[in-house]
Each structure stands twice: as C-alpha cells, then as structure tokens.
Design a protein around this motif. Structure first.
Motif, PDB file in Angstrom:
ATOM      1  N   ASN A   1     -10.215   9.468   0.862  1.00 44.75           N
ATOM      2  CA  ASN A   1     -10.888  10.265  -0.168  1.00 44.75           C
ATOM      3  C   ASN A   1      -9.882  10.903  -1.118  1.00 44.75           C
ATOM      4  N   GLN A   2      -8.794  11.397  -0.514  1.00 44.51           N
ATOM      5  CA  GLN A   2      -7.745  12.004  -1.345  1.00 44.51           C
ATOM      6  C   GLN A   2      -7.154  10.986  -2.309  1.00 44.51           C
ATOM      7  N   ILE A   3      -6.972   9.770  -1.806  1.00 40.25           N
ATOM      8  CA  ILE A   3      -6.406   8.730  -2.655  1.00 40.25           C
ATOM      9  C   ILE A   3      -7.327   8.435  -3.827  1.00 40.25           C
ATOM     10  N   VAL A   4      -8.640   8.399  -3.558  1.00 40.95           N
ATOM     11  CA  VAL A   4      -9.590   8.152  -4.645  1.00 40.95           C
ATOM     12  C   VAL A   4      -9.513   9.277  -5.667  1.00 40.95           C
TER      13      VAL A   4
ATOM     14  N   CYS B   1      -9.203  -2.504  -1.251  1.00 36.64           N
ATOM     15  CA  CYS B   1      -8.592  -2.737  -2.564  1.00 36.64           C
ATOM     16  C   CYS B   1      -9.223  -1.828  -3.600  1.00 36.64           C
ATOM     17  N   THR B   2     -10.557  -1.712  -3.551  1.00 38.59           N
ATOM     18  CA  THR B   2     -11.261  -0.855  -4.492  1.00 38.59           C
ATOM     19  C   THR B   2     -10.808   0.593  -4.350  1.00 38.59           C
ATOM     20  N   VAL B   3     -10.733   1.015  -3.098  1.00 36.06           N
ATOM     21  CA  VAL B   3     -10.358   2.409  -2.861  1.00 36.06           C
ATOM     22  C   VAL B   3      -8.924   2.667  -3.306  1.00 36.06           C
ATOM     23  N   MET B   4      -8.046   1.766  -2.968  1.00 37.55           N
ATOM     24  CA  MET B   4      -6.634   2.012  -3.208  1.00 37.55           C
ATOM     25  C   MET B   4      -6.210   1.807  -4.652  1.00 37.55           C
ATOM     26  N   PHE B   5      -6.839   0.865  -5.333  1.00 34.16           N
ATOM     27  CA  PHE B   5      -6.330   0.512  -6.655  1.00 34.16           C
ATOM     28  C   PHE B   5      -7.322   0.699  -7.792  1.00 34.16           C
TER      29      PHE B   5
ATOM     30  N   LEU C   1       0.825  -1.207   0.000  1.00 31.28           N
ATOM     31  CA  LEU C   1       0.000   0.000   0.000  1.00 31.28           C
ATOM     32  C   LEU C   1       0.861   1.260   0.000  1.00 31.28           C
ATOM     33  N   LEU C   2       2.104   1.123   0.465  1.00 31.22           N
ATOM     34  CA  LEU C   2       2.965   2.282   0.578  1.00 31.22           C
ATOM     35  C   LEU C   2       3.199   2.932  -0.786  1.00 31.22           C
ATOM     36  N   GLY C   3       3.317   2.114  -1.817  1.00 31.66           N
ATOM     37  CA  GLY C   3       3.513   2.641  -3.166  1.00 31.66           C
ATOM     38  C   GLY C   3       2.395   3.593  -3.554  1.00 31.66           C
ATOM     39  N   VAL C   4       1.157   3.188  -3.254  1.00 34.38           N
ATOM     40  CA  VAL C   4       0.000   4.027  -3.571  1.00 34.38           C
ATOM     41  C   VAL C   4       0.058   5.329  -2.795  1.00 34.38           C
ATOM     42  N   VAL C   5       0.391   5.187  -1.518  1.00 37.11           N
ATOM     43  CA  VAL C   5       0.452   6.385  -0.671  1.00 37.11           C
ATOM     44  C   VAL C   5       1.511   7.353  -1.200  1.00 37.11           C
TER      45      VAL C   5
ATOM     46  N   ALA D   1       2.031  -3.747  -6.831  1.00 37.93           N
ATOM     47  CA  ALA D   1       1.443  -3.489  -5.510  1.00 37.93           C
ATOM     48  C   ALA D   1       0.049  -4.072  -5.430  1.00 37.93           C
ATOM     49  N   PHE D   2      -0.703  -3.987  -6.534  1.00 38.02           N
ATOM     50  CA  PHE D   2      -2.063  -4.534  -6.550  1.00 38.02           C
ATOM     51  C   PHE D   2      -2.019  -6.039  -6.325  1.00 38.02           C
TER      52      PHE D   2
END
Lengths: 366, 350, 152
Positions: B195-198, B270-274, B182-186, B213-214
């Motif tokens: 919300n910001q991530i979305v 998972c949906t939110v992050m990727f 998850l760190l990669g996404v962050v 990462a997914f």
C-alpha cells in the motif's frame, strides 16, 4: 577432475507433436545434448511399390499423390513423366503449361506448410496459422481444376485430365498478386525475429561436401550453396522457357534452409506468371491408346519436387501393369543424414533441424 | 458509493456478526475466511475468463475467430472445457509416486492464493495488509517451482523430468533479476508495504522513474509464469507438456488454470509496483480505484498474451545466458544508478 | 577440365581399364559385382567423369536374376549414368556396399535389403531392416513373395 554424467535414452515419437507424422527418433541424451540419434522410419509404410505392381499404369497415379501429400501434383507429374518417356509420348504444349502451373502451385503450398511447421516447431504458432490461411488459397485453386484439395489424381499419361475452368484465371491472378505480400508477412514474422534467428542460425550445419555425399537434394542441399535444381541444371518439361532464379544459401544452417523456401515461393510465383502469359489454347491430352502398354524396357526420370529430386524408376514387361516401380523419394534420402546431423546439438535443436529438412512421412515411408 | 463497495460489504458483515454478539476476534477470523474464499472464487472465475480471453486474443492475432458456439460469443467455452475435464478419468500411470502426483495439482493453487491475500485491490482494500508485502510475495512466489519440479519428478516420465529440471534452472536464474528489479522500486518508495508503495506513486508512477526495472520485471515475470517465449518448461513441440505430460482430466485442468492464476499474480504485482496500483491517472477519480487496478492488470495480461502469440520459443542455453549475462548485470546496474540518484537528489534537497 | 559426356563416351573411356563392362539396351552400363567398387571409385574420383552424386539406388527382381540399379549424376558436368549389376544367385544375393563411397547409399541400401533381400557387404552393421519389423519374414518386393489382399 572431469565429472561424468550418465546418458539416458529418450524415445522421441512415433507419436510426438513435432515429428510431422509418425516418425521415431531414439535419442541418447547427455543432459540436453544429443550423443546419438537413431531415426526409425517405417510407421507409415504401405508398400506402394508393391501395390503398384498389381495395378494398371493409370491406376498407379492416385497412389503417387499419397506419397508427398502436400505436393501431390508434383508426385503425379514425376510418375507420369516416366511412363511417357518409356512410351516416347509427345505431350501437348498446353498440357505442359498446365502441369507447370499446378506443379508450382503445389510447390508453393508445400513450402508454405514447411515454413509454418518450422515456426510451429519453434513455438511460433502464429506463423503456422498464417501459412495455413494462405495455403487455403492454393488449395482452393487446385480444387477448382482437379476437384480435390490434397490428393489430386489430376495428371494422366499423356497430359492432364481436365482443363482449367474459366473462373480459375482471375482467382490465380489474384493469388499471384497477393503472394509477394504473403511472403513479406512470413519474413516479418519469422525471418527477422531475434529469437528465431538465434534458434536457427548456425544450427544443424550441412557442409556442401556432406550434402553431396549423403545425396541430399532440394532446399536442404541448396541451403548449403550447392546449385542443384533440376529445373535449372537439367531442365525437364518446359522449364527452359522461364526466367527464374535458384536461390542459394551460404551457411547450410536451418536458417538458410528456411529462408530459401520463402524465396522459392516468390520464384514459383514468377514462373506461374510467365506460364500464364505464354499459355495458349490447344489439346490437353496426347493421343494415347485406351489401354496403356509401354514397350518392354526400363526408364528412370527425375523431377524437382518441393522436397528435392523425385525420381521414378519404371520397368515394363510389355503388359498393362508395371513390372516394377521404384520411387526415389527426396524426403527419405534427405532424412538419411539426420542421425549424424543431430549429434552434438541440443534436444530443442533436433526439432529445429527436423523441421528445416522438411519431411513428409507419407513420402519417407512410401 | 462504488468506490468503497467492498469495504462497506465487509463492514456490514462485521457489524452483523458483532450485533449477534460474536466476540471481536472471532468476527475478524470469520471475516478473514470470507475474504480469502472470495479471493479463491475470484481467482478461479478470473482464470476461466482469462483462458477465454487468451483464446480470443490468440484468434485475433492469428486471423481466426476463436470460440463462438458455447454460450454468447463462446463465453462458456472454458466452463464447458473444465466440465469435460472433470468428467474424465484421472489416469495414474505405473511407477509414479502417487502421493506427490496427486497432491501437486492441488498445491499448485496455493502460491497464487497466498500472494493475492496481500495485494491491494483498491484504496484500503487489502485482505491482509502486512509490512513485508514485497518480501512475502517473492518468498511465496518461488514456491511454485518446487511444485512444478515435484510434479515432473513424480510422473516417472523422461519428458516430465526434463521439464521439471528446466523449471528449476529457469526459475533460479530469473528469480534473481526479478528480485533485483523490484529492489529499485523499494529503494525509492522506502517501504516493503504494497500500500505504501502505491501511495508513493502518487506523483509519478515508478514505470517512469524505473523503466529498466519495469522491463526486467516484465521479462522475468513472463519467465516466472512459464509463458512463451520462455515456455521451455512445457514446450509442447519438444517435451510434449513437460511436467504435465502424464496428467489427465482435472489434474491437467488445475495446472492449466494455475498458469493463468500465476499470470494474474505477476500482472497484479507489476501493476502495484510500477503502474501506480489502484491510483487513478490524470485525476480520473470518478472511476473507482479497484476498477483502475483491474484495468491496468488486464493491460499487462494482454501484453503477455500478445508476446506469447508473436514470438518463438527460446532455447535453454540462450535463456540462461540472457538471464545471467544480461538481466542480472542490468538489474545490478539499475540498483546502483537508483542509489546514486537518490543520494544526489537528497543532497540537492528534493 | 571435365565436360559433358554421353554414356557411350564414358563406356569407351572405361573400357580400357575394365574389360568386363558392356552397354545395356537403355544406354546403361552393366558391370560385374566384383568390379563395382573399383568402377564407382573411378567414376567418382576421376576428374574426367566426376560423378559425385549418387541419386538413386534400387533393385529389380527379374525372376531368373536380381538386377541392382544405380543412377549417378555429375554436379559439375551435368551428365548422368545408369549402372546395373546382375546377380544370378537367387538364394544368397550379395553385392558390395557403396556406403564407404557415398553415405547417401546407406539408407537406400537398407531399403533394398528390407524389401528385396539383397545383402550389401563391406560396411559395419549393415544392412538392417528399415521400414519393416526386424522379425518380418520374407522380402515383399520379390516376385515370389506371397501376400494377401492383392488385386490379381
């Protein structure tokens, strides 16, 4: 410094999802490692050998298919063969062919069960339902001929009880045409699966020497590369008329034993195909007296059942009842090695090893 | 209209309370309680539905039919099962630690409930919008380990204890790649707020910029939910049912439902992050954002079910080796590559 | 090199070393219990016989005596042989255990001990009950075993 962990004993069974019935193993575990395994059979012991002494020769037949209830036809066959040998009976050609066909069908059904059960033991429940779906075909076919789905009581001393009904032939041909596809499906689902290979390859290795020393038989020893298939090494009945291969393993691990069974299903399909081509019209029962009274003496015969060498030792005192019967049940003797085989493997491997040996408790405990 | 239906309902309730003369703080507290109980209801109803879905998917994969008799198309089957389990006696075996034994099935629902509070269902639809969202989810998510282990320990059964120990080993080894994945996404989105991530995925979903990462998240996520091929914890052919072996009746049902609640959480994250959360793909805005969210979530859940009914179970040491020797180095490499790329792209001035 | 042998040939070859053996009615070898281990070792290790596989081991109660039945098979040559040991002692039947030669005998001997009550000597902690309870009384396959529910 070496750390010492305390071992503990785990009672696996007699009620456990993957002991394939009521079988108990007392495991001495060090963490997940097996230090010592003590198999305890006997929870399904019915004393068939004793019961048979109070039955006539024909009345014993239904007891035999309660032993390996997954391949009842083969169990019938092994028993009637010993009585026939004792009486020196000549079996009609057609009866021999019928026996081969139903026997091989039973072998296919038994191997399907074994393949699926090993899958289920390793967590692949889908393999189990696939094999069950296909086993249903075999059960239907055998039901057509014998009227029963599991405990057939189909063979008699001197032949078989009924001929194939006309609708049997198209159904059997259909099944034979589907069989290779079914085997491919199992191969696709399990044999090539990375996790499955990791779980079975190089697990529970039986060396050929140990296999012979422990009197193992059937796919369990053929997985180690020992060519011991009585249908080939010492052809009984009419097996010398068929062209088929005996698949052999190389490493003697769970994977080889599993793979062999799928191969053997294909070979059994070939045998049935050839038997269908060669079978001719004729009587299905030899001339057998109404009351079976074999001469005084004893005899030992063996056939290759789906689990291994199924022997039956028969002593007659000249009366209508057998004086003594002993069945050499392959599952029972194959299981004798389990205790030593499990040593050093993990708890999860014990399940894989037990599944790959393919036991039927009805046969083990007799 | 449909897009903001939940927000409008919340507003109606809020103004209704304000009109009654309730102080603003109290109104917000009442509103929060309503939101949370709505989430609780949602989780339980959804878990029931997921059990049904699992059965149908499994049946489809296994060429069976699945439940058909209870209710239309067997829809009420799980409800009937739960009713049956509720009517059963709760057996307390000898030698158990009673308090922990009884408490654990109740507590098992706490982590998923707490996680759901921060997940954005749709545009501006978050029960609690906190800036530490990702951090919070990871922290709360690992709580369930303790609950499983405690249940296994309190049962005074060797099978349960083996299962409990396996939970701990498994969770510890898979929590790490999960976090690192998850760190990669962050790093890309530059925010821990969900919300910001979305919103950061407006241009391109992170599944395309962070495919490794997914995958790592998906694998670790399956492991977190204890589902096949990582279901060693319950592994019914080896250790009966692991920590749940001694549970009966409703205690067992709660554990059973919690598995699905956990699966929902993992899929939602998972949906939110990727997968872009509630963002509509291809500009299909006419479908409300929360519908998109659930569609994506159910897709991931379906993926989980598909995997479960296809693969055999892994072995403990293979599982550990895979976690530590493959997933952890891979996720570390992913972070490194992501960091390098961000640095280079900033340098070019993207 | 080893070749397929008929039972008569095997007996003829063995006769010089073991004068006590004789041929039974069913082409079987009847041996004395004290000779058993040495004959079995000879059959197993001698390349000429190479009977390396113990298929079956059982016992029969003939009321005046017990008879143990061994079936051997040669994987390399394909011949098989049946051996019998007659035990006249009904009170305390004893025979040397084959477990040191073939581990496959362990479970089969336990079965014979369990159901027929023949003791096998020469192997540690052996035999013990395998199917029946450890405190079961009697040996069911003996002809004098009293049982209920039989169909006579």
């Amino acid at each position: 410094m070496k750390t010492q962990t305390q071992t503990y004993s785990l009672n696996l069974g007699p009620q456990h999802p993957s002991t394939h019935g009521v079988f108990r193993i007392i495991l001495e575990l060090d963490g997940e490692f097996v230090v010592k395994a003590t198999p305890v059979p006997g929870y399904l012991h019915r004393g068939i050998e004793k019961l048979a002494e109070a039955r006539t020769y024909t009345q014993v037949i239904p007891y035999t298919d309660r032993m390996d209830y997954l391949a009842g036809m083969l169990m019938n066959w092994g028993y009637v063969m010993s009585v026939e040998k004792l009486m020196s009976l000549e079996i009609p050609e057609r009866a021999e062919y019928i026996r081969v066909i139903v026997g091989e069908l039973s072998r296919i059904a038994s191997h399907m069960m074994s393949v699926g059960a090993l899958g289920a033991d390793l967590g692949a429940l889908t393999a189990f339902t696939y094999t069950f779906r296909d086993r249903e075909y075999v059960m239907d076919l055998l039901e057509m001929t014998s009227g029963s789905r599991m405990t057939f009581n189909y063979m008699r001393v001197g032949g078989v009880v009924k001929d194939f009904p006309p609708e049997f032939y198209p159904a059997l041909k259909h099944f034979l045409s589907e069989l290779p596809g079914m085997c491919d499906e199992y191969d696709g689902l399990l044999t090539g699966n990375e996790i499955f290979i990791a779980r079975t390859k190089n697990i529970g290795i039986i060396t050929p020497e140990m296999g012979i020393n422990y009197s193992l038989s059937g796919p369990t020893i053929r997985g180690s590369g020992v060519n011991l298939d009585l249908r080939k090494t010492r052809p009984y009945s009419i097996y010398d008329r068929f062209d088929f291969q005996v698949p052999l393993g190389e490493n003697g691990d769970c994977y080889d034993r599993f793979r062999l069974r799928i191969e053997e299903m294909r070979q059994s399909g070939k045998i049935i195909q050839q038997a269908l081509e060669q079978i001719e019209e004729g009587p299905i029962m030899a001339k057998v007296p109404k009351i079976i009274k074999p001469p005084v003496g004893d005899v030992y015969t063996e056939i290759e059942s789906s689990k291994g060498i199924y022997g039956s030792y028969l002593v007659s005192d000249g009366s209508t009842k057998p004086y003594r019967i002993h069945f050499r049940r392959p599952s029972f003797i194959n299981l004798g090695y389990l205790g030593d085989l499990c040593k050093g493997w993990k708890l999860a491997d014990v399940i894989a090893i037990l599944g790959s040996i393919d036991i039927v408790l009805g046969e083990v405990d007799c | 209209m449909l897009e903001s239906i939940f927000i409008e309902i919340a507003d109606i309730i809020r103004y209704w309370f304000l009109d009654l003369g309730t102080p603003e703080l109290l109104t917000e507290i009442i509103l929060m309680l309503i939101k949370l109980s709505a989430i609780l209801g949602f989780i339980i109803v959804n878990a029931l539905w997921l059990v049904y879905m699992e059965r149908k998917v499994a049946a489809y994969i296994q060429s069976r039919i699945g439940p058909i008799h209870t209710g239309p198309k067997g829809l009420l089957q799980t409800a009937a099962d739960i009713l049956k389990l509720m009517g059963k006696e709760i057996i307390l075996p000898d030698g158990i630690n009673r308090i922990i034994f009884i408490l654990m099935p109740i507590l098992i629902f706490v982590p998923p409930l707490m996680t759901w509070a921060v997940i954005p269902f749709g545009r501006d639809m978050t029960a609690v919008d906190i800036d530490m969202g990702v951090f919070y989810i990871l922290a709360v998510g690992s709580l369930s380990t303790i609950i499983f282990w405690a249940a296994g320990w309190a049962s005074n059964n060797k099978y349960s204890l083996i299962g409990g120990m396996r939970v701990v080993a498994q969770m510890v080894s898979y929590e790490l790649p999960l976090v690192l994945g998850l760190l990669g996404v962050v790093m890309i989105s530059g925010s821990l707020n969900l919300n910001q991530i979305v919103i950061a995925q407006d241009n391109v979903w992170f599944i395309f910029t962070q495919p490794i990462a997914f995958l790592i998240y998906l694998i670790a996520g399956i492991s977190e939910t204890n589902r096949a091929p990582f279901d060693l914890v319950e592994g019914e052919s080896e250790i009966i049912a692991g920590p749940y072996t001694e549970y009966s009746g409703m205690g067992f049902a709660l554990f059973f439902l919690a598995e699905y609640a956990n699966m929902m959480v993992v899929s939602a994250v998972c949906t939110v992050m990727f997968l872009g959360g509630w963002l509509a793909p291809f500009g299909m805005d006419f479908i409300p954002s929360w519908v998109w969210f659930f569609l994506k979530m159910y897709f991931i859940i379906f993926l989980f079910m598909w995997i479960r009914w296809t693969y055999p179970r892994m072995r403990v040491d293979h599982l550990m080796a895979f976690g530590w020797k493959v997933l952890v180095p891979l996720s570390l490499a992913n972070i490194f590559v992501t960091g390098a790329c961000i640095y280079i792209f900033r340098g070019i001035g993207w | 090199m080893a070749k397929y042998l008929q039972p008569e040939e095997i007996i003829w070859k063995l006769k010089s070393n073991f004068p006590g053996i004789r041929l039974g009615e069913e082409q079987d070898l009847i041996v004395k219990s004290e000779d058993l281990i040495s004959i079995m070792t000879e059959l197993k290790d001698n390349q000429e016989f190479s009977m390396d596989y113990l298929t079956n081991l059982t016992a029969v109660d003939y009321q005046e005596d017990f008879r143990l039945v061994y079936n051997l098979f040669s994987l390399t040559c394909g011949h098989s042989l049946m051996l019998k040991v007659v035990l006249l002692d009904r009170e305390n039947p004893e025979v040397p255990s084959l477990s040191n030669l073939w581990a496959g005998a362990i479970w089969q001997e336990r079965e014979v001990y369990d159901l027929m009550g023949i003791n096998f000597t020469g192997f540690p902690d052996h035999p013990s009950r395998i199917f029946l309870d450890d405190d079961f009384e009697g040996y069911p396959l003996r002809k004098d075993f009293q049982w209920q529910g039989g169909r006579e």
